[in-house]
Design an enzyme around this catalytic site. Structure first.
Site, PDB file in Angstrom:
ATOM      1  N   ASP A   1      50.318  76.288  66.824  1.00  0.00           N
ATOM      2  CA  ASP A   1      50.307  74.859  67.112  1.00  0.00           C
ATOM      3  C   ASP A   1      48.884  74.312  67.037  1.00  0.00           C
ATOM      4  OD1 ASP A   1      51.744  72.450  68.242  1.00  0.00           O
ATOM      5  OD2 ASP A   1      50.244  72.762  69.810  1.00  0.00           O
TER       6      ASP A   1
ATOM      7  N   GLU B   1      50.520  74.768  61.860  1.00  0.00           N
ATOM      8  CA  GLU B   1      50.721  73.335  61.968  1.00  0.00           C
ATOM      9  C   GLU B   1      49.339  72.700  61.809  1.00  0.00           C
ATOM     10  OE1 GLU B   1      52.028  69.741  64.987  1.00  0.00           O
ATOM     11  OE2 GLU B   1      50.850  71.465  65.616  1.00  0.00           O
TER      12      GLU B   1
END
Length: 905
Positions: free
Chosen positions: A411, A464
């Site tokens: 993330d 990401e």
């Protein structure tokens, strides 16, 4: 003996123990051999009496109280340390007995400590944390924690009344505190009591704990990870192929706490309950993987798991670590891969967590311009500190090894790469070169990815990353970061914005559709429609779509099909697959009641069909990362909101022609250029009636014509459904000999079947009204075509004698005498009903008619091979001209035979 004992007392060290400021308690507590025997010292705060119980002889020796705070000592005769236990009595006279925790050596090797100090002890989680072990035949738990700047660290828990004076830990040169505590068992809860410089004393959860209490409690829990028996061997052996770059990958993103809620009042299902339900559902819809939003322990539900406090512990919301292993095992036994969201970018400020862990900024930077993230209110890891890097790298490996994770999705990678991410001027510090690149984070990511892929080459690493940082998925040897895939955030933003527009206005935003192909091969992408797109007032995918409910559903089918045919792997957030209407809320279950409505159920079934089509066609995934896998036919039809392109493999026959219509207009007889001459069959239509669409489509095979279109020599005409994706497969035309042989074989087989069953076909219906024939060759040719088609359709179902053949010849001749074509057809119908004839006989009859109509045209008497392009130019539905055999039929006879074969198919 007491006088000798007194001489061995080190009062300074005893005071440090009593005042809980000792970081080397093993130097004074526990047993050691002296000239006068075995000296055993112990500290029992508040005890009034203590004794040593030697196991071998069962003898109990009273200890001397050297300090009224509870410090006891005794000298045992002999030069060998016996096996013993300690007994003590509190003020209430309660007796307690246990083995001496300071009688056991440390379990770290010097090499392990050196590796940890250099950030390369990748199995450090096997030593740091709390691990049930047996030492010298004694069961207990070995505790270890990194806190180099603490004055003292103690283990506290329900096994010692949370008293930090009791189990003071021993400090190693590496900054690790460790202690083996006999008698502690799996399931016991604990924390570390840390005394920082300045005297502040506080409790911290274990950064390496394998389990934790359910929030709002936050103590760590001792758990033994050695007992679960995995049953996913088959999946683990084949997952390298199952999730390779040439495999279909479609990911279902899930938040376990809100996918489904129990009906019995409980807040969550257990991992073991969720596993079979989710596995069954995911298999039904055809997804290849699930991606779990962070399951690592976190205190706040509203963070969705992205503010982690227990990196090595699955959240207790849904059960124990072994319960989570059962979940992973169940998925694998159903051939479903599991990707775990992981957050190495930042951590929360909760005081029981990593922040200021040992009284200093241990895991974070001291300078808030480097260590604080103002956008999220979290702290940023100090990637330049080897032990911090080791903590994170080992954690990624931990989930892959201990929980068989098939992939890690990292993330907020962009926030790691840029020093000024989410910050204003003056809120960040430049690197040594004056730039905004976080050089330490870049090195960390490369280090992590290189080790991870070395240990688990068949597992996935997904980033990401929302910027244009180069080579995120590039090779490490080529200055890349080494990820397998990168979320295509640009495609996600452009595409969702485009789909929000009413089709009337989409033409002005056509570039939002086509721009993704400009950079499609700069990285290896995963097309994500994730949770980020359906929260914070953004609305669900359903509510993003314009128009009436029917049009919203059509737009959704179009959107999901476009995602599937676009190069890149796929990801969709839960609930969007059946048209969840409300925005996602982590406190509520998905709106499963919507599946009682026909439209939502049709969308769900559509997704299953779409996945089946995706996985059955290698052109949609095999060359996702190669430019050869995609080719534009027409990407410039902005006024019509059309995109037309090819998806390919290295095999010509796998080619797919994709037509995307983002307008709500139906187009009839729309001409499209095709790459090869041949047959094109509609294989998938998102607007099919079965999915709730209009049903507009192309049920019959389309034969290309040699008509130039889209800068291509060959083309087809098709019907385009509104708000749809239509996919056509390509088939190379059969050779003439093969086609003829096939037609005859089918005719014979049908005749045999009818003879066996006694069933007969019905007469063919009449043709539509035609124009009147004239006394010219052109009129004769038109009549020939009409009669030929009528004869073929009839011959397909009727087999018989040559009686009708003679009558057909007579009827055909009437056309030469200026009789209307309709009259000729009516005559043929009557004759057909009166007598039956075969296709070959009808062909010969028409040949005679043609000879009469055009005397100069001579019947062919020899085999002849014609170029492919001749038949292509005749009719879309007509196969290529084939090599003739000597059958007694001219060109027209052969053509009629082919038409008969086409009608039969």
């Amino acid at each position: 003996m007491e006088e000798k004992l007194y001489d061995y007392m080190d009062w300074a060290e005893i005071e440090a123990v009593v005042y809980s400021e000792e970081n080397h308690p093993r130097d004074i507590l526990g047993p050691r051999v002296t000239e006068d025997g075995v000296l055993i010292q112990a500290f029992f705060p508040g005890a009034t009496r203590a004794a040593v119980h030697t196991i071998r002889d069962g003898k109990q020796t009273e200890m001397v109280c050297e300090d009224e705070a509870g410090f006891f000592a005794v000298l045992l005769p002999g030069k060998k340390i016996p096996s013993y236990t300690l007994i003590y009595w509190d003020d209430d006279g309660n007796q307690m007995e246990h083995y001496d925790p300071y009688a056991y050596p440390m379990q770290f090797t010097e090499q392990e400590q050196k590796q940890f100090e250099n950030g390369i002890c990748y199995s450090i989680y096997e030593k740091l944390g709390a691990h049930p072990v047996k030492i010298d035949g004694v069961s207990g738990v070995y505790f270890a924690v990194w806190a180099p700047n603490a004055i003292r660290v103690s283990v506290v828990g329900n096994f010692n009344n949370w008293d930090g004076r009791v189990y003071q830990m021993n400090l190693l040169e590496s900054g690790i505190y460790e202690l083996f505590i006999p008698g502690v068992r799996a399931g016991d809860i604990y924390k570390y009591e840390i005394k920082a410089r300045g005297g502040l004393t506080y409790l911290k959860s274990d950064p390496y704990a394998n389990a934790a209490q359910l929030r709002p409690n936050n103590a760590s829990v001792v758990f033994d990870l050695r007992k679960y028996a995995w049953q996913d061997e088959n999946w683990m052996k084949k997952r390298g192929v199952a999730q390779g770059d040439k495999a279909p990958i479609s990911v279902y993103e899930v938040h376990l706490g809100s996918w489904k809620k129990p009906d019995d009042g409980r807040e969550f299902y257990n991992y073991r309950e969720i596993a079979p339900m989710l596995a069954s559902y995911v298999k039904e819809l055809g997804y290849t993987h699930v991606e779990l939003m962070p399951v690592m322990e976190h205190p706040l539900d509203e963070s969705w798991g992205y503010q982690v406090t227990g990196y090595y512990a699955p959240t207790a919301r849904y059960g124990t670590p072994d319960d989570f292993r059962y979940f992973m095992d169940t998925m694998h036994q159903n051939d479903i891969g599991v990707i775990l969201d992981w957050v190495p970018a930042h951590f929360p400020r909760d005081t029981f967590g990593l922040s200021a862990f040992d009284g200093t900024c241990l895991y974070e930077h001291f300078d808030p311009r480097q260590g604080s993230h103002p956008h999220w209110g979290t702290l940023i890891y100090n990637y330049g500190r080897p032990e911090v890097k080791n903590f994170l790298i080992a954690n990624a490996l931990f989930w892959a090894k201990e929980y068989h994770a098939d992939g890690i999705r990292m993330d907020a990678v962009a926030s790691m790469l840029y020093l000024d991410y989410g910050k204003q001027d003056g809120e960040w510090v430049a690197n040594i070169y004056g730039g905004n690149e976080n050089l330490e984070a870049i090195e960390f990511l490369k280090h992590l990815n290189s080790i991870f892929k070395k240990e688990f080459p068949d597992a996935l690493l997904i980033a990401e990353e929302s910027t244009a940082w180069p080579k995120v998925t590039g090779d490490l040897d080529d200055e890349g970061l080494g990820f397998d895939y990168k979320w295509n955030m640009g495609w996600m933003n452009d595409f969702t914005e485009y789909m929000k527009y009413d089709p009337v206005y989409r033409g002005a935003h056509h570039d939002q559709l086509t721009f993704s192909m400009v950079y499609a091969y700069s990285e290896k992408f995963m097309l994500s429609l994730s949770h980020d797109e359906v929260v914070h007032l953004k609305g669900s995918m359903y509510t993003k779509m314009p128009g009436t409910p029917e049009q919203k559903m059509a737009n959704l089918r179009l959107a999901y099909a476009y995602q599937m045919v676009h190069p890149g792997k796929k990801l969709l957030f839960m609930g969007q697959e059946f048209g969840q209407e409300k925005e996602w809320n982590e406190k509520q279950s998905l709106s499963w009641e919507l599946l009682e409505d026909k439209e939502h159920l049709q969308l769900k079934n559509y997704m299953a069909a779409l996945h089946a089509f995706y996985k059955a066609n290698p052109a949609l995934y095999q060359l996702d990362e190669k430019p050869e896998g995609f080719e534009w036919i027409n990407g410039m039809e902005w006024e019509k909101n059309l995109l037309i392109f090819l998806r390919r493999t290295r095999k010509k026959e796998d080619t797919l022609l994709v037509v995307c219509n983002f307008s709500n207009v139906e187009y009839d007889d729309f001409r499209i250029g095709v790459p090869y001459p041949g047959k094109y069959k509609e294989m998938f239509n998102s607007d099919a009636e079965a999915y709730g669409g209009t049903g507009v489509g192309n049920p019959r095979v389309k034969m290309s014509k040699k008509t130039e279109c889209d800068e291509r020599k060959n083309s087809i005409t098709v019907k385009l459904a509104p708000l749809s994706v239509q996919v056509f497969s390509y088939t190379k035309p059969e050779t003439g000999a093969t086609s003829n042989k096939s037609a005859k074989a089918k005719t014979a087989a049908k005749a045999a079947a009818e003879k066996k069953t006694g069933k007969k076909g019905k007469p063919a219906g009449k043709t539509e009204e035609a124009v009147k024939a004239k006394k010219t060759t052109k009129t004769a040719q038109k009549a020939e075509k009409k009669v030929s088609e009528k004869t073929v359709k009839t011959a397909e179902k009727k087999q018989g004698t040559t009686t009708a053949t003679e009558k057909v010849e007579k009827a055909v001749k009437q056309a030469i005498d200026s009789k209307p074509v309709k009259t000729v057809e009516q005559t043929v119908d009557k004759l057909v009903k009166a007598g039956k004839f075969a296709a070959a006989e009808a062909a010969k009859a028409v040949e005679k008619y043609r000879a009469a109509a055009d005397p100069e045209k001579k019947p062919a008497t020899k085999p002849e091979t014609k170029p492919e392009t001749k038949s292509e130019a005749k009719s879309e539905a007509k196969p290529e001209t084939k090599t003739k055999k000597s059958t007694g039929m001219s060109e027209l006879g052969e053509e009629l035979q082919r038409k008969f074969e086409t009608e039969e198919r």
